[in-house]
Scaffold this active site. Sequence first.
Site, short mmCIF file in Angstrom:
data_model
loop_
_atom_site.label_atom_id
_atom_site.label_comp_id
_atom_site.label_asym_id
_atom_site.label_seq_id
_atom_site.Cartn_x
_atom_site.Cartn_y
_atom_site.Cartn_z
N PHE A 219 0.86 -1.19 0.00
CA PHE A 219 0.00 0.00 0.00
C PHE A 219 0.90 1.25 0.00
CE2 PHE A 219 -2.04 -3.41 2.38
CZ PHE A 219 -3.25 -3.57 1.72
N ASP A 241 0.89 -1.03 -5.00
CA ASP A 241 -0.31 -0.23 -4.82
C ASP A 241 -1.27 -0.60 -5.95
OD1 ASP A 241 -0.89 2.55 -3.04
OD2 ASP A 241 -2.19 2.25 -4.79
N SER A 242 -2.57 -0.56 -5.64
CA SER A 242 -3.56 -0.96 -6.65
C SER A 242 -3.87 0.18 -7.61
CB SER A 242 -4.84 -1.43 -5.97
OG SER A 242 -5.34 -0.41 -5.12
N ASN A 269 -3.00 -5.62 -6.36
CA ASN A 269 -3.85 -5.71 -5.18
C ASN A 269 -3.05 -6.51 -4.15
OD1 ASN A 269 -5.61 -6.89 -3.24
ND2 ASN A 269 -7.33 -6.46 -4.60
N ASP A 307 0.50 -0.53 5.22
CA ASP A 307 -0.19 0.73 5.54
C ASP A 307 -1.47 0.83 4.70
OD1 ASP A 307 -0.73 3.23 6.60
OD2 ASP A 307 0.60 4.29 5.22
N CYS A 347 -5.55 2.84 9.93
CA CYS A 347 -6.08 4.20 10.07
C CYS A 347 -7.60 4.16 10.18
CB CYS A 347 -5.60 5.10 8.95
SG CYS A 347 -5.99 4.49 7.32
N1 SAH Z 1 1.88 4.27 2.80
C1 SAH Z 1 1.41 5.47 2.13
C2 SAH Z 1 -0.06 5.73 2.33
C3 SAH Z 1 -0.97 4.58 1.96
S1 SAH Z 1 -2.61 5.05 1.67
C4 SAH Z 1 2.24 6.65 2.61
O1 SAH Z 1 2.82 6.58 3.68
O2 SAH Z 1 2.27 7.66 1.92
C5 SAH Z 1 -3.30 3.57 1.12
C6 SAH Z 1 -2.95 3.20 -0.31
O3 SAH Z 1 -3.47 1.89 -0.52
C7 SAH Z 1 -3.55 4.07 -1.38
O4 SAH Z 1 -2.50 4.57 -2.18
C8 SAH Z 1 -4.44 3.12 -2.22
O5 SAH Z 1 -4.33 3.36 -3.61
C9 SAH Z 1 -3.86 1.77 -1.88
N2 SAH Z 1 -4.77 0.61 -1.91
C10 SAH Z 1 -6.03 0.51 -1.50
N3 SAH Z 1 -6.47 -0.77 -1.58
C11 SAH Z 1 -5.43 -1.51 -2.05
C12 SAH Z 1 -5.24 -2.90 -2.35
N4 SAH Z 1 -6.19 -3.79 -2.13
N5 SAH Z 1 -4.03 -3.29 -2.80
C13 SAH Z 1 -3.05 -2.38 -3.01
N6 SAH Z 1 -3.17 -1.08 -2.74
C14 SAH Z 1 -4.35 -0.64 -2.27
#
Ligand code: SAH
Length: 403
Positions: A219, A241-242, A269, A307, A347
């Site tokens: 993420f 990231d997705s 994902n 995250d 979060c």
């Molecule tokens: N770690 C980042 C913030 C993450 S926010 C930082 O510190 O800046 C959460 C992220 O998860 C978003 O960018 C969103 O696009 C991604 N996301 C949401 N669902 C997801 C999934 N199932 N697989 C991968 N990424 C995902």
Amino acid sequence: MEKFYLKHNVPAAVLKGHPWAFAGEIEPRRRRPDDGEGVELCDSRGHSLGSGIWSNHSQIAWRRYSRAVRPFDDAFVNWALGASLARRDKGSFRRLAWSEADHLPGLVIDQFGDILVVQALTAGADRALHCVCNWLRKNLSPREIVLRNDAPVRTREKLQLYVRTESGNPLPPDWVNIEGVDYHLDFLGGQKNGFYLDQREQHLRVARFAAGKRVLDAFCNQGGFGLQAARAGAASVLGLDSSEECVNAARRNAERNKMASTTHFLRANVFDWFTENRPFREPADGPLEAAPAPARNAPVFDLIILDPPPFARNRDSMDGALRGYKELNLRAMRLLAPGGILATYSCSQRVGIETFLGMLSDAASDAHRDARLIELATQPPDHPTLLTFPESHYLKGAILRME
Ligand code: SAH
């Protein structure tokens, strides 16, 4: 100022210091205040609970901005902005005002150097925007103020959705250096306000463990954790990231910071990626107790960051959310080399720290590994937590060493 009373014998949270009162908790009156007007609320015996912004549309009819009785006018907003600024450490990348926790329900202001990003999420905050922009211009002399008013919650208060600069001039995406890493930020277009300021400190805390390590940043958004890890000397970083937009941004950031040779960002994902990259081959049939065979080419990491976005958005989705968190953490634990570090966050406002640690304990137990807590994490003080307002304590995290 208009005065409202709580209904008799209603166990309203506002009686215990919570800053909200719900429409169903308040004695109805014939004249309804305007949206965004300041009104006084009293308990059923007439003791004042302070002043709050009124909404005729939201379930949350009253949001406290002061424990005193005073109108929500320019003088109050100017005072509250000054008090918020005085509470903050110096710096130029920070949240300057955060809603109820700063006496300004629904108003969120983030500072990215000389750019200020303002969100008004309630009718009261919306009405105060003109005053807010004047105050910001006078006290912080920004190059531009971005009005980022596209959050869907605005529709609950019948407010229009829009994004624009205050000056009306265009603001093309630009490079911004945060803690030694350049990010390409698009204040008018990108997700959220362009950067997760609330994780800025954690990016650095986690990077302390990264030198020489194989890092997975799950993420990753624009790569905040992964890029700081690379800067701290990680052997390799894989970011997942997705969102295509995020992965492209992370790659562009890596190039710009000359980290492209050690970092790799992939659109995936995370749940599916973990399923496809199991460290064990699970028995196709036969007894479940059968020891799983080690899978060939399964990836191994020394540092994993999880995250994810908030899973538990309401009470009904809590069980599912906890299963999701546990599954993720369990899979991450299994991909960690002995002694590896897991930096894991939630979060979701509704997942308390006890619940979060309980979930991690269950995951460690299922992974048959000892998890030692190195440090707990929470949101930084520029996203203040008001103790009587549990919703304001949304970010929980733990850095664990997995033996
Ligand atoms: N770690 C980042 C913030 C993450 S926010 C930082 O510190 O800046 C959460 C992220 O998860 C978003 O960018 C969103 O696009 C991604 N996301 C949401 N669902 C997801 C999934 N199932 N697989 C991968 N990424 C995902």
